[in-house]
Design a protein around this motif. Sequence first.
Motif, PDB file in Angstrom:
ATOM      1  N   UNK A   9       0.786  -1.227   0.000  1.00 22.20           N
ATOM      2  CA  UNK A   9       0.000   0.000   0.000  1.00 22.20           C
ATOM      3  C   UNK A   9       0.821   1.281   0.000  1.00 22.20           C
ATOM      4  N   UNK A  10       2.154   1.165  -0.052  1.00 25.37           N
ATOM      5  CA  UNK A  10       3.023   2.350  -0.022  1.00 25.37           C
ATOM      6  C   UNK A  10       2.865   3.122  -1.330  1.00 25.37           C
ATOM      7  N   UNK A  42      13.892  10.208  -2.469  1.00 27.19           N
ATOM      8  CA  UNK A  42      13.134  11.171  -3.277  1.00 27.19           C
ATOM      9  C   UNK A  42      13.072  10.723  -4.740  1.00 27.19           C
ATOM     10  N   UNK A  43      14.152  10.152  -5.243  1.00 26.99           N
ATOM     11  CA  UNK A  43      14.145   9.633  -6.618  1.00 26.99           C
ATOM     12  C   UNK A  43      13.121   8.506  -6.780  1.00 26.99           C
ATOM     13  N   UNK A  44      13.068   7.616  -5.803  1.00 27.22           N
ATOM     14  CA  UNK A  44      12.080   6.529  -5.859  1.00 27.22           C
ATOM     15  C   UNK A  44      10.667   7.115  -5.803  1.00 27.22           C
ATOM     16  N   UNK A  45      10.468   8.116  -4.969  1.00 27.89           N
ATOM     17  CA  UNK A  45       9.156   8.772  -4.899  1.00 27.89           C
ATOM     18  C   UNK A  45       8.761   9.414  -6.215  1.00 27.89           C
ATOM     19  N   UNK A  46       9.718  10.058  -6.892  1.00 27.41           N
ATOM     20  CA  UNK A  46       9.415  10.678  -8.187  1.00 27.41           C
ATOM     21  C   UNK A  46       9.095   9.617  -9.243  1.00 27.41           C
ATOM     22  N   UNK A  51       5.230   6.107 -12.439  1.00 26.50           N
ATOM     23  CA  UNK A  51       5.167   4.702 -12.807  1.00 26.50           C
ATOM     24  C   UNK A  51       4.920   3.853 -11.562  1.00 26.50           C
ATOM     25  N   UNK A  52       3.779   3.212 -11.442  1.00 25.98           N
ATOM     26  CA  UNK A  52       3.551   2.358 -10.262  1.00 25.98           C
ATOM     27  C   UNK A  52       4.421   1.098 -10.347  1.00 25.98           C
ATOM     28  N   UNK A  53       5.198   0.859  -9.307  1.00 27.36           N
ATOM     29  CA  UNK A  53       6.071  -0.318  -9.293  1.00 27.36           C
ATOM     30  C   UNK A  53       5.826  -1.099  -8.007  1.00 27.36           C
ATOM     31  N   UNK A  54       6.194  -2.368  -8.021  1.00 25.81           N
ATOM     32  CA  UNK A  54       5.973  -3.232  -6.853  1.00 25.81           C
ATOM     33  C   UNK A  54       6.878  -2.805  -5.710  1.00 25.81           C
ATOM     34  N   UNK A  55       6.528  -3.230  -4.505  1.00 25.69           N
ATOM     35  CA  UNK A  55       7.316  -2.829  -3.340  1.00 25.69           C
ATOM     36  C   UNK A  55       8.728  -3.419  -3.402  1.00 25.69           C
TER      37      UNK A  55
END
Length: 153
Positions: A9-10, A42-46, A51-55
């Motif tokens: 859910x993140x 922050x890069x992962x957040x952007x 692009x939705x990616x798996x956890x």
Amino acid sequence: MSLFSFLQGVTFWYWIAFGLALLAVELLGTAGYFLWLGISALLVGMIMSVLPISWQLQWLAFATFSLVTTWLWWRRQWAKDRKNDQERDLNQKHKQLIGNIVTLEEDFKVGINRLRVADTTWSAQCEHDLPAGTRVEIVEIEGIILTVKPVSQ
């Protein structure tokens, strides 16, 4: 609520908040340790905002970005420190001696001789025989042996 359901859910807001929290910790004076982790989060957040990616991929991207950004910073800092060390003369007597002009106290033969520089004697060599009283310049140091040449008057 299980850990896996939380991780699934993140959203990108979690990563941005995590990155900002790491940058806030960096402000406490950790000398760059949390800076690159915060930037990586922050890069992962952007990326997640686009692009939705798996956890699993989120954490893999975070680890990869953290390693790459830290390595790039380390390489830059290492090169800068190495350059500064080469330019520094403090506590490096051999660098301080090059260019000094001294007067020979005794005759100088081709080969290894002793030369007084300030309050210390050094092993020195020259390509020519030189009489006492000749002014010589220290042009090179190899190990503990000075190379001198006569100064033209």
